[in-house]
Design a protein around this motif. Structure first.
Motif, short mmCIF file in Angstrom:
data_model
loop_
_atom_site.label_atom_id
_atom_site.label_comp_id
_atom_site.label_asym_id
_atom_site.label_seq_id
_atom_site.Cartn_x
_atom_site.Cartn_y
_atom_site.Cartn_z
N ALA A 110 0.49 -0.76 -0.23
CA ALA A 110 -0.16 0.02 0.12
C ALA A 110 1.38 1.36 -0.07
CB ALA A 110 -1.10 -0.23 1.25
N VAL A 111 1.27 1.54 -1.09
CA VAL A 111 2.09 2.90 -1.10
C VAL A 111 0.98 3.48 -2.45
CG1 VAL A 111 4.83 3.61 -1.89
CG2 VAL A 111 4.08 1.38 -1.10
N GLY A 112 1.17 4.86 -1.96
CA GLY A 112 1.13 6.21 -3.36
C GLY A 112 -0.95 5.86 -3.28
N LYS A 113 -1.65 6.24 -4.26
CA LYS A 113 -2.33 5.70 -4.65
C LYS A 113 -3.22 4.55 -4.42
CE LYS A 113 -1.37 4.58 -9.38
NZ LYS A 113 -2.09 3.65 -10.25
N GLU A 114 -2.16 2.87 -4.05
CA GLU A 114 -2.41 1.99 -3.50
C GLU A 114 -3.32 2.15 -2.84
OE1 GLU A 114 1.03 -0.39 -3.61
OE2 GLU A 114 0.77 -0.26 -5.63
N ARG A 115 -3.10 2.81 -1.80
CA ARG A 115 -3.49 3.25 -0.26
C ARG A 115 -5.00 2.99 0.44
NH1 ARG A 115 0.48 3.28 3.48
NH2 ARG A 115 -0.08 4.16 5.75
N GLU A 116 -5.61 4.41 -1.09
CA GLU A 116 -6.86 4.23 -0.74
C GLU A 116 -7.72 3.27 -1.31
OE1 GLU A 116 -8.52 7.01 0.18
OE2 GLU A 116 -6.33 7.79 1.16
N GLU A 117 -6.99 2.84 -2.49
CA GLU A 117 -8.17 1.18 -3.23
C GLU A 117 -7.92 0.64 -2.34
OE1 GLU A 117 -9.74 -1.08 -6.20
OE2 GLU A 117 -9.16 0.87 -6.31
N MET A 118 -6.79 -0.17 -1.25
CA MET A 118 -6.91 -0.97 -0.49
C MET A 118 -7.78 -0.42 0.91
SD MET A 118 -4.84 -3.82 -0.57
CE MET A 118 -4.80 -3.11 -3.00
N ARG A 126 -16.33 -5.27 4.08
CA ARG A 126 -16.19 -5.14 5.62
C ARG A 126 -15.41 -5.70 6.10
NH1 ARG A 126 -21.83 -6.42 3.61
NH2 ARG A 126 -23.19 -4.87 4.70
N GLY A 127 -14.15 -5.92 5.57
CA GLY A 127 -13.20 -5.97 6.61
C GLY A 127 -12.65 -4.14 7.16
N ARG A 128 -11.59 -4.84 8.39
CA ARG A 128 -10.96 -4.14 8.34
C ARG A 128 -9.26 -3.87 8.58
NH1 ARG A 128 -10.97 -4.21 14.93
NH2 ARG A 128 -10.34 -6.11 14.44
N ILE A 129 -8.55 -2.13 8.20
CA ILE A 129 -7.14 -2.97 8.45
C ILE A 129 -6.28 -2.26 9.69
CG2 ILE A 129 -5.40 -0.71 7.94
CD1 ILE A 129 -7.06 0.23 5.50
N ILE A 130 -5.61 -3.59 9.96
CA ILE A 130 -5.58 -3.84 11.80
C ILE A 130 -3.80 -3.26 11.61
CG2 ILE A 130 -7.79 -6.00 12.47
CD1 ILE A 130 -5.36 -7.71 11.45
N ASP A 131 -3.40 -3.56 10.98
CA ASP A 131 -1.95 -2.46 10.82
C ASP A 131 -1.20 -1.42 9.56
OD1 ASP A 131 0.41 -3.16 12.35
OD2 ASP A 131 1.22 -4.01 10.70
N VAL A 132 -1.16 -0.67 10.11
CA VAL A 132 -0.61 0.32 8.65
C VAL A 132 1.20 0.08 8.75
CG1 VAL A 132 -0.51 2.37 7.78
CG2 VAL A 132 -2.46 1.18 8.90
N THR A 133 1.66 0.56 7.68
CA THR A 133 3.04 0.49 8.14
C THR A 133 3.24 1.82 7.11
OG1 THR A 133 3.94 -0.91 6.47
CG2 THR A 133 3.82 -1.55 9.01
N GLU A 134 4.55 2.18 6.34
CA GLU A 134 4.65 3.31 5.33
C GLU A 134 4.73 2.53 3.87
OE1 GLU A 134 8.41 5.26 5.71
OE2 GLU A 134 8.36 5.40 7.70
N SER A 135 4.73 1.51 4.05
CA SER A 135 4.41 0.27 2.98
C SER A 135 3.95 -0.69 2.22
CB SER A 135 6.05 -0.21 2.41
OG SER A 135 6.18 -0.76 3.05
N THR A 136 2.70 -1.31 4.22
CA THR A 136 1.98 -2.22 4.27
C THR A 136 0.62 -2.16 5.17
OG1 THR A 136 2.94 -3.27 5.85
CG2 THR A 136 3.85 -3.96 3.69
#
Length: 180
Positions: A110-118, A126-136
């Motif tokens: 998840a970098v750049g425009k991929e972040r919003e898409e993810m 109906r998923g949840r993002i449970i961990d965020v780093t600069e690239s994932t």
């Protein structure tokens, strides 16, 4: 809820091999799991997923096995399971109304425009993002296996870094209860 998948049968004819979710109450003792798995492997039956956990009665565990086979094959599996000393009760949940769920965690780039898409894809399913780093991102989803499969199919395969799934657990609906 079961889907028919054409498979080559004996003599080359096509036979329907349906998904079955088999719930087993088993004595909570050393070696019980290996005897059940051994029963499957000795007869050439495949286990697609297997979950074992203690129940509210600490002397018993509940095993949930997902497999595929014809009605005759599943009947044989059930008979063989019932013969094992440690097995208390066996139920094919797919013979009636049931609820299935599976947990999946997917690590995606998840970098750049991929972040919003993810984020959008996680919301749609109906998923949840449970961990965020600069690239994932790590996205957690629960639901029927088909829903999780659809999520994976909807993603660009190049963005998936790692996937882990629990396997199917199931419970009968209404008055269907697996108890001694």
């Amino acid at each position: 809820q079961a889907r028919a998948l054409p498979c080559a049968g004996e003599g080359g004819e096509k036979r329907n091999h349906m998904k079955h979710i088999i719930a087993v109450l088993i004595e909570n003792e050393a070696g019980a799991l290996s005897r059940v798995v051994g029963l499957f492997s000795a007869r050439g039956y495949n286990i697609e997923s297997l979950i074992v956990a203690p129940t509210e009665d600490e002397s018993l565990s509940r095993m949930t096995i997902q497999t595929r086979g014809s009605e005759e094959t599943i009947e044989q599996i059930t008979k063989h399971l019932n013969r094992l000393i440690e097995v208390v009760k066996v139920v094919d949940l797919t013979e009636g109304a049931y609820i299935e769920r599976e947990l999946m965690m997917v690590k995606v780039r998840a970098v750049g425009k991929e972040r919003e898409e993810m984020k959008r894809m996680a919301d749609i399913f109906r998923g949840r993002i449970i961990d965020v780093t600069e690239s994932t991102f790590v996205i957690e989803l629960t639901g029927a296996s088909a829903k999780l499969d659809s999520f994976i199919a909807a993603l660009d395969a190049g963005l998936i870094l790692e996937t882990v799934r629990t396997g199917v657990c199931g419970i009968g609906r209404g008055d269907r209860i697996l108890k001694v």
